[in-house]
Motif scaffolding. Structure first.
Motif, PDB file in Angstrom:
ATOM      1  N   LYS A 157       0.433   3.861  -2.562  1.00  0.00           N
ATOM      2  CA  LYS A 157      -0.836   4.558  -2.620  1.00  0.00           C
ATOM      3  C   LYS A 157      -0.900   5.735  -1.648  1.00  0.00           C
ATOM      4  O   LYS A 157      -1.829   6.523  -1.704  1.00  0.00           O
ATOM      5  N   ASP A 186       0.809  -1.214   0.000  1.00  0.00           N
ATOM      6  CA  ASP A 186       0.000   0.000   0.000  1.00  0.00           C
ATOM      7  C   ASP A 186       0.846   1.269   0.000  1.00  0.00           C
ATOM      8  O   ASP A 186       0.321   2.353  -0.195  1.00  0.00           O
ATOM      9  N   LYS A 231      -1.633  10.686  -4.634  1.00  0.00           N
ATOM     10  CA  LYS A 231      -1.743   9.619  -3.642  1.00  0.00           C
ATOM     11  C   LYS A 231      -2.712  10.015  -2.535  1.00  0.00           C
ATOM     12  O   LYS A 231      -3.032  11.184  -2.347  1.00  0.00           O
TER      13      LYS A 231
END
Length: 189
Positions: free
Chosen positions: A141, A138, A165
């Motif tokens: 992100k 993750d 992001k």
């Protein structure tokens, strides 16, 4: 000897043009310019320097930054580290006082940005490793920030950086983290 009547008018035109050129330049614009050389360094080095959303170089670097009445936001970005976001600090260009009571000169200095100058002219920032609380899958992100690096000193507001992001903001004093996720478009049916 006869005087040439055009000679006086040519000299008068030259003097008028010379005087007019000074009327079109404010004192701070004339004496201190409209840009500053600012040195950006980071620990570790190799961070991208982004000013108002435009990549301008990699630390360590010296960048010519145009003065502006508006604040300039700088982001230092490096893979594996939290983005460091801050605003360039400014101070009044005291040479502008030479404008005295001439509103035209003041206006020119405001429009050219010469009314203020950037200070300090050197920023050395320590980058924080990216938060380990996010799983590696993750981490692409999310961008993580400490709340104090996002606070606008003049207003006290927290200003989120422009990024593609999702953003996590850590407030260590309060012991909390805020997560700001980009809205995803609704699925097409």
């Amino acid at each position: 000897m006869t005087d040439n009547p055009y000679r006086f008018s040519k000299i008068a035109c030259f003097i008028s043009a010379f005087a007019a050129s000074f009327l079109l330049v404010g004192c701070a614009t004339l004496f201190s310019g409209t840009s500053d050389q600012i040195k950006f360094e980071s620990e570790p080095s190799g961070a991208e320097v982004v000013i108002d959303g435009i990549e301008r170089g990699t630390t360590p670097t010296t960048i010519t930054v145009s003065r502006d009445i508006n604040d300039k936001r700088v982001t230092l970005q490096k893979e594996g580290y939290s983005d460091k976001v801050f605003r360039l600090q400014k101070e009044f260009a005291t040479v502008a006082i030479l404008n005295l009571g001439n509103p035209l000169f003041w206006g020119i200095d405001v429009l050219t940005g010469a009314l203020f100058k950037y200070k300090p002219l050197r920023y050395n920032m320590e980058l924080d490793p990216a938060s380990s609380s996010i799983e590696n899958s993750d981490s692409e992100k999310y961008s993580t920030y400490r709340i104090e690096t996002l606070r606008d000193e003049s207003t006290g507001e927290v200003v989120l950086p422009e990024t593609n992001k999702n953003v996590i903001v850590h407030d260590r004093d309060q012991g909390v983290a805020y997560v700001f996720e980009k809205q995803r478009p609704a699925p097409q049916r």
